[in-house]
Scaffold this active site. Structure first.
Site, mmCIF file in Angstrom:
data_model
loop_
_atom_site.group_PDB
_atom_site.id
_atom_site.type_symbol
_atom_site.label_atom_id
_atom_site.label_comp_id
_atom_site.label_asym_id
_atom_site.label_seq_id
_atom_site.Cartn_x
_atom_site.Cartn_y
_atom_site.Cartn_z
ATOM 1 N N HIS A 138 -0.806 6.893 6.196
ATOM 2 C CA HIS A 138 -0.751 5.629 5.829
ATOM 3 C C HIS A 138 -0.710 4.683 6.652
ATOM 4 O O HIS A 138 0.129 4.695 7.692
ATOM 5 C CB HIS A 138 0.200 5.687 4.523
ATOM 6 C CG HIS A 138 0.211 4.575 3.799
ATOM 7 N ND1 HIS A 138 0.183 3.221 3.878
ATOM 8 C CD2 HIS A 138 -0.300 4.508 2.424
ATOM 9 C CE1 HIS A 138 0.009 2.635 2.609
ATOM 10 N NE2 HIS A 138 -0.293 3.314 1.759
ATOM 11 N N HIS A 139 -1.445 3.580 6.550
ATOM 12 C CA HIS A 139 -1.078 2.390 7.660
ATOM 13 C C HIS A 139 0.289 1.619 7.543
ATOM 14 O O HIS A 139 0.718 0.999 8.607
ATOM 15 C CB HIS A 139 -2.164 1.276 7.061
ATOM 16 C CG HIS A 139 -2.663 0.382 8.122
ATOM 17 N ND1 HIS A 139 -1.750 -0.133 9.231
ATOM 18 C CD2 HIS A 139 -3.711 0.011 8.675
ATOM 19 C CE1 HIS A 139 -2.333 -0.730 10.180
ATOM 20 N NE2 HIS A 139 -3.681 -0.541 9.966
ATOM 21 N N ALA A 140 1.132 1.970 6.404
ATOM 22 C CA ALA A 140 2.445 1.723 6.510
ATOM 23 C C ALA A 140 3.142 2.161 7.693
ATOM 24 O O ALA A 140 4.485 1.928 8.000
ATOM 25 C CB ALA A 140 3.079 1.698 5.071
ATOM 26 N N ASN A 306 3.441 -1.563 13.160
ATOM 27 C CA ASN A 306 2.061 -2.286 13.415
ATOM 28 C C ASN A 306 2.445 -3.451 14.385
ATOM 29 O O ASN A 306 3.152 -4.288 13.964
ATOM 30 C CB ASN A 306 1.752 -2.774 11.859
ATOM 31 C CG ASN A 306 1.310 -1.715 10.909
ATOM 32 O OD1 ASN A 306 0.215 -1.024 11.096
ATOM 33 N ND2 ASN A 306 1.961 -1.304 10.190
#
Length: 456
Positions: A138-140, A306
């Site tokens: 997941h990008h989180a 990120n």
């Protein structure tokens, strides 16, 4: 419990069945010389035996008393590895087409939020004595750069190195002093830094306005034409993947006096132009690409979370001449990067957030169908290994990053360097971007056009 950061929370809140918010990768491996028929099974058993899970691979969104979700991270003490690591095989005789079809299905399904937000699939039956690994996270939890770096650290430069490593067991390579601080101190530092960024942007407002608007060095959102790539999408995905020798791209770079990334963007521009032309859907004004730019320093290259900025690039798809298109792309990228280079990193991130903020509008009903897109396509170039890499002696022959498609952005093109080649991974909505694989042929044609235009 750890609070979820605002940046990572965006990827959780923006996820739906139509918008899976994970990044992935498809890796191809060539069996080592002398490998027996049980090599992949034995590799699987070696990987399953690695049960040391770092915090990033143990966490999932927590649900508090009262049913409040997506506020903090919960950590699993007992990760069900049989669920997260799966062994699959292509139907015989396996074809690359079958591998991409399987990857398309896997990339279109949501991760289970009641478990740590990642999966890995070890895939046998790939033609020419190869096997594949498809992973998604997941990008989180991780951005694409972090995920690629972790994968790279599981590999070895020596084909005789047979130690098997797994990304979930690898600790961050470097730790800054702030990362070792207590949660309270980290929170205070975040609040302080954010307040400083807001205050710091104010003195540079006049300078930015002059550079971006008066000198027109900064491409701004909502200047993009509406195309068939910029409507609402469904949840099913199609992926395409192919590699190109870096020598060909660097030859164009040297002849034209531009960067490798400029040539890559020109390849993508030519391919998108040809794809839209054959569907009689090429707009008169040029497509605009969002190009992610890593804002990481060496000290935090392997940290989670990120740290990605963005610039917008004029792809010059309205120009028929490939040499002129390349020159226009190079000028656009140089002007946009100049603005970012004059800002401290935290202010550059704030400016990136302003450029990307229109994406949040896709969550509002009716916006995508009634407003021009902020940009037409995302094109990302991720640095990968510079030399051949091996996993238990198996040679990495392809390493294709796969990213996110969403409403208004039905196609995503991401590529990674891999020794002497560039590996392109394309993700698109299965419904609104028909015959996605034709973009691969158009990429080859676009590179040939550039070679003839600037090298001959």
């Amino acid at each position: 419990m750890e609070l979820i950061s605002p940046t990572d929370l965006i990827f959780l809140l923006g996820e739906s069945r139509e918008h899976p918010m994970h990044v992935g990768g498809l890796s191809l491996y060539e069996l080592p010389d002398g490998a027996g028929p049980d090599f992949v099974r034995e590799l699987y058993e070696d990987v399953v035996a690695i049960e040391d899970f770092q915090p990033t691979f143990r966490k999932h969104p927590a649900t508090l008393l009262g049913g409040v979700a997506n506020v903090g991270w919960a950590y699993d003490d007992d990760v069900d590895l049989d669920y997260h690591l799966r062994r699959s095989a292509l139907p015989s005789p396996g074809r690359i087409r079958d591998l991409l079809e399987l990857t398309s299905r896997l990339h279109g399904t949501l991760l289970d939020r009641h478990r740590p937000l990642w999966e890995a699939h070890l895939i046998e039956g790939v033609p020419d004595g190869r096997f594949a690994v498809y992973t998604k996270v997941h990008h989180a939890l991780l951005d694409g750069v972090s995920a690629l770096k972790l994968t790279e650290r599981t590999l070895a430069t020596d084909p005789e190195d047979t130690e098997v490593r797994a990304p979930w067991a690898l600790a961050p390579k470097m730790r800054s002093r702030s990362s070792a601080a207590s949660p309270v101190n980290r929170l205070l530092r975040t609040v302080t830094d954010t307040a400083g960024a807001v205050a710091g942007v104010a003195p540079s407002t006049i300078k930015l306005a002059r550079a971006a608007l008066l000198e027109q060095q900064l491409t701004l959102p909502f200047g993009a034409p509406k195309t068939i790539l910029n409507g609402k999408i469904g949840g099913a995905r199609r992926v395409a993947a192919q590699s190109w020798p870096q020598d060909r791209i660097k030859r164009v770079k040297r002849a034209a006096g531009v960067t490798v990334n400029d040539v890559v963007l020109a390849m993508c521009a030519g391919a998108l132009r040809a794809y839209l032309l054959e569907r009689q859907a090429l707009p008169d004004t040029p497509l605009i690409a969002m190009v992610p730019v890593s804002l990481r320093s060496e000290a935090d290259a392997h940290a989670g979370g990120n740290q990605v900025g963005a610039v917008l690039c004029n792809l010059a798809t309205d120009l028929e001449d490939p040499a002129l298109r390349l020159a226009t792309i190079s000028d656009s990228m140089a002007g946009n990067k100049k603005v970012f280079a004059e800002l401290p990193k935290i202010q550059a991130m704030a400016l990136s957030a302003a450029l990307l903020s229109p994406l949040s509008l896709v969550l509002l009903p009716g916006v995508v169908g009634n407003t021009p897109p902020p940009f037409n396509v995302v094109i990302s170039n991720v640095p990968g290994p510079r030399q051949p890499m091996y996993w238990k002696g198996a040679r990495l022959t392809g390493n294709y990053p796969l990213s996110i498609a969403m409403d208004g952005q039905a196609v995503n093109i991401t590529l990674a360097s891999n020794a002497d080649q560039l590996d392109f991974g394309i993700v698109g909505c299965r419904r609104s971007v028909p015959s996605l694989q034709r973009l691969l042929g158009h990429l080859e044609d676009a590179l040939k056009d550039l070679e003839r235009a600037v090298c001959d």
